[in-house]
Design a protein around this motif. Sequence first.
Motif, PDB file in Angstrom:
ATOM      1  N   UNK A   6       0.835  -1.209   0.000  1.00  0.00           N
ATOM      2  CA  UNK A   6       0.000   0.000   0.000  1.00  0.00           C
ATOM      3  C   UNK A   6       0.861   1.247   0.000  1.00  0.00           C
ATOM      4  N   UNK A   7       0.431   2.224  -0.786  1.00  0.00           N
ATOM      5  CA  UNK A   7       1.152   3.482  -0.856  1.00  0.00           C
ATOM      6  C   UNK A   7       0.358   4.558  -0.122  1.00  0.00           C
ATOM      7  N   UNK A   8       1.017   5.253   0.789  1.00  0.00           N
ATOM      8  CA  UNK A   8       0.334   6.270   1.587  1.00  0.00           C
ATOM      9  C   UNK A   8       1.108   7.571   1.517  1.00  0.00           C
ATOM     10  N   UNK A   9       0.418   8.666   1.875  1.00  0.00           N
ATOM     11  CA  UNK A   9       1.118   9.939   2.049  1.00  0.00           C
ATOM     12  C   UNK A   9       1.221  10.179   3.537  1.00  0.00           C
ATOM     13  N   UNK A  10       2.426  10.310   4.049  1.00  0.00           N
ATOM     14  CA  UNK A  10       2.584  10.599   5.476  1.00  0.00           C
ATOM     15  C   UNK A  10       2.034  12.005   5.733  1.00  0.00           C
ATOM     16  N   UNK A  11       1.173  12.121   6.743  1.00  0.00           N
ATOM     17  CA  UNK A  11       0.542  13.419   7.010  1.00  0.00           C
ATOM     18  C   UNK A  11       1.156  14.103   8.224  1.00  0.00           C
ATOM     19  N   UNK A  12       2.268  13.556   8.716  1.00  0.00           N
ATOM     20  CA  UNK A  12       2.819  14.117   9.948  1.00  0.00           C
ATOM     21  C   UNK A  12       3.463  15.477   9.812  1.00  0.00           C
ATOM     22  N   UNK A  13       3.918  15.801   8.625  1.00  0.00           N
ATOM     23  CA  UNK A  13       4.478  17.137   8.446  1.00  0.00           C
ATOM     24  C   UNK A  13       4.293  17.515   6.988  1.00  0.00           C
ATOM     25  N   UNK A  14       4.480  18.794   6.670  1.00  0.00           N
ATOM     26  CA  UNK A  14       4.152  19.234   5.312  1.00  0.00           C
ATOM     27  C   UNK A  14       5.049  18.670   4.206  1.00  0.00           C
ATOM     28  N   UNK A  15       6.096  17.931   4.550  1.00  0.00           N
ATOM     29  CA  UNK A  15       6.888  17.317   3.478  1.00  0.00           C
ATOM     30  C   UNK A  15       6.061  16.269   2.738  1.00  0.00           C
ATOM     31  N   UNK A  16       5.135  15.639   3.444  1.00  0.00           N
ATOM     32  CA  UNK A  16       4.212  14.701   2.810  1.00  0.00           C
ATOM     33  C   UNK A  16       4.887  13.584   2.031  1.00  0.00           C
ATOM     34  N   UNK A  17       5.814  12.862   2.676  1.00  0.00           N
ATOM     35  CA  UNK A  17       6.542  11.781   1.989  1.00  0.00           C
ATOM     36  C   UNK A  17       5.574  10.699   1.513  1.00  0.00           C
ATOM     37  N   UNK A  36      11.685  10.234   7.916  1.00  0.00           N
ATOM     38  CA  UNK A  36      12.035  10.138   9.339  1.00  0.00           C
ATOM     39  C   UNK A  36      11.172   9.053   9.978  1.00  0.00           C
ATOM     40  N   UNK A  37      11.461   8.750  11.228  1.00  0.00           N
ATOM     41  CA  UNK A  37      10.828   7.617  11.901  1.00  0.00           C
ATOM     42  C   UNK A  37       9.317   7.820  12.075  1.00  0.00           C
ATOM     43  N   UNK A  38       8.893   9.088  12.137  1.00  0.00           N
ATOM     44  CA  UNK A  38       7.464   9.335  12.271  1.00  0.00           C
ATOM     45  C   UNK A  38       6.674   8.751  11.104  1.00  0.00           C
ATOM     46  N   UNK A  39       7.289   8.740   9.955  1.00  0.00           N
ATOM     47  CA  UNK A  39       6.641   8.215   8.770  1.00  0.00           C
ATOM     48  C   UNK A  39       6.355   6.724   8.923  1.00  0.00           C
ATOM     49  N   UNK A  40       7.289   6.018   9.539  1.00  0.00           N
ATOM     50  CA  UNK A  40       7.105   4.578   9.734  1.00  0.00           C
ATOM     51  C   UNK A  40       6.001   4.318  10.755  1.00  0.00           C
ATOM     52  N   UNK A  41       6.026   5.073  11.842  1.00  0.00           N
ATOM     53  CA  UNK A  41       4.999   4.912  12.872  1.00  0.00           C
ATOM     54  C   UNK A  41       3.621   5.204  12.269  1.00  0.00           C
ATOM     55  N   UNK A  42       3.559   6.297  11.503  1.00  0.00           N
ATOM     56  CA  UNK A  42       2.292   6.676  10.882  1.00  0.00           C
ATOM     57  C   UNK A  42       1.781   5.575   9.963  1.00  0.00           C
ATOM     58  N   UNK A  43       2.674   5.083   9.103  1.00  0.00           N
ATOM     59  CA  UNK A  43       2.256   4.099   8.099  1.00  0.00           C
ATOM     60  C   UNK A  43       1.727   2.827   8.761  1.00  0.00           C
TER      61      UNK A  43
END
Lengths: 123, 419
Positions: A6-17, A36-43
């Motif tokens: 699954x492909x997601x957009x990380x919403x934790x910061x405006x970089x939106x990886x 960053x690690x927040x992206x992994x936690x979010x996903x």
Amino acid sequence: MKTEIRELTCINCPLGCTVTVELHDGEPVKVTGNTCVRGEIYAKKEVTHPTRVVTSTIRVKGGAHPVVAVKTRTDVPKETIFRCMEAINALTVEAPVSIGDVLMEDICGTGVELVATQNCPKT
Amino acid sequence: MKQADIVIIGGGPAGLAAAVSAYDAGNRNILIIERDEQLGGILNQCIHNGFGLHTFKEELTGPEYAARFIKQVEEREIPCVLGSMVLDISPEKVITYTSSTEGLVQVQAKAVILAMGCRERPRGALNIPGYRPAGIFSAGTAQRLVNIEGYMPGREVVILGSGDIGLIMARRMTLEGAKVKVVAELMPYSGGLKRNIVQCLDDFGIPLKLRHTVVNIHGKERLTGVTLAEVDSHGKPIPGTEEEYSCDTLLLSCGLIPENELSRNAGVEMAPVTNGPSVNESLETNLEGVFACGNVLHVHDLVDYVSQEAAIAGRNAVAFVNGQLKHHGAGIPVSVSGGVRYTVPRTIDPENMDDTLTVRFRVGAVYQNAYIDVYFDDKRVSHIKRPVLAPGEMEKVVLRKSDLLGQNIQNIKVEVTQG
Ligand SMILES: Cc1cc2nc3c(=O)[nH]c(=O)nc-3n(C[C@H](O)[C@H](O)[C@H](O)COP(=O)(O)OP(=O)(O)OC[C@H]3O[C@@H](n4cnc5c(N)ncnc54)[C@H](O)[C@@H]3O)c2cc1C
Ligand code: SF4
């Protein structure tokens, strides 16, 4: 075993990886694309039990402004967002309100506090 | 006449960060002039979270982010005048402002930092004849009404334009019980951040219609509905694609423009694409000792970058006041090519650079698997692959002083090319 990507957009910061999650039988096993690690936690959360921080305003009595901004201190389950909004809209507080004041200890049984994010002095 | 070394016009995140950095660079004679009754600028109405993750390693709301900087200004006891609107900046750096308590005041400054932010593009986007019933607001106005005044402007909403403020307001009004029926965007892509499409539209099942616009407005006293239509590649409505939506509110989110009337009157030269001042590596305008930062310089979507940029302007203003900012001619021009629309800064004097200099820019269309290239004259000096580049997101390249100093470079070019 069922593998799903699954492909997601990380919403934790405006970089939106753009973050890619590999799931085995519905369990996230690998996360790539995050900066960053927040992206992994979010996903991982997003594919199992998605959560969001709720921000809104509550009415203030006797304040310099009619409303003051609030947020849930941390993220709450996504399906509770509208119930949290009902609780927020049912609440009125007295001025003064200071940034960081806890206005509700446990919003809608999520175990999360509702805190003020703005100062509202008395009139 | 009052005197100050550094006068900062605007007390939003840019003005605040500029003040703190000027103070920390050693200046003790700073004055912030803010038209509002409180500091913080537009952040006071941006109550959603997602600010400052990169500055504070914590996800803050707009007012919380502003409060961090206001505290730093207060701790340093930097003087501010609130409720004070600057009316004029003279080329000799005499600033005239009016305040309810002091009346008309003039300040002679040695250096000026422009930090007036931006305003929303006027309704021009709504290029339709006929009535203008009540119920049509700019997205920023609606944001102020809901978040500051505590007043909901309507219950059934259509949003024209997919800029960030429009997206944020789609979610905000939905949370407050309104039905947001659709967001229509003229362009084939959204001008907002991807994260806002995910968390403001997708989360609530609000459709985003790209290549659509409002072609008709219904209602005389109060809005009762709008007609949307698809547009062709020239932005012209395609007959037969009209769809009606009933609504009592139409929000216009058609972008922001830097607020530069004051700068223009002072004789500050403007850059054609950004509508902000044309600046050098020190963020100094064509008027020596007049600096610009934040949304008055170019529209930012990330407040962290505003704070970083403003800190540079603050430091350089101090260097100017101390006579340490030397001018050695015009500087190396930075040109753009391919998909790059503009760069900030537009000229670079390597002697005045810090060890590294961040050059920020935006692209004019969506690119996939593209390269960001930097050329010094005809020589390509960097070639960076990027999976996606979009107009909604500000990009950057970082230049090193050691690569530029003493090289007699005539031109620096930033280019985006399809892979
Ligand atoms: C409506 C709106 C909503 C936004 N929402 C978001 C968002 O959701 N997320 C996000 O990351 N970014 C958002 N932004 C952008 C972000 O907030 C900005 O990048 C940042 O606030 C810019 O800071 P600034 O200090 O340059 O401008 P501002 O915050 O606009 O501050 C400028 C200040 O200058 C003052 N001023 C202007 N003219 C004068 C004058 N003549 N005399 C005295 N004072 C003057 C104004 O009152 C204001 O306080 C938004 C911007 C706008 C306009
Ligand atoms: S992964 Fe990290 S850097 Fe990327 S969007 Fe998420 S929080 Fe921001």
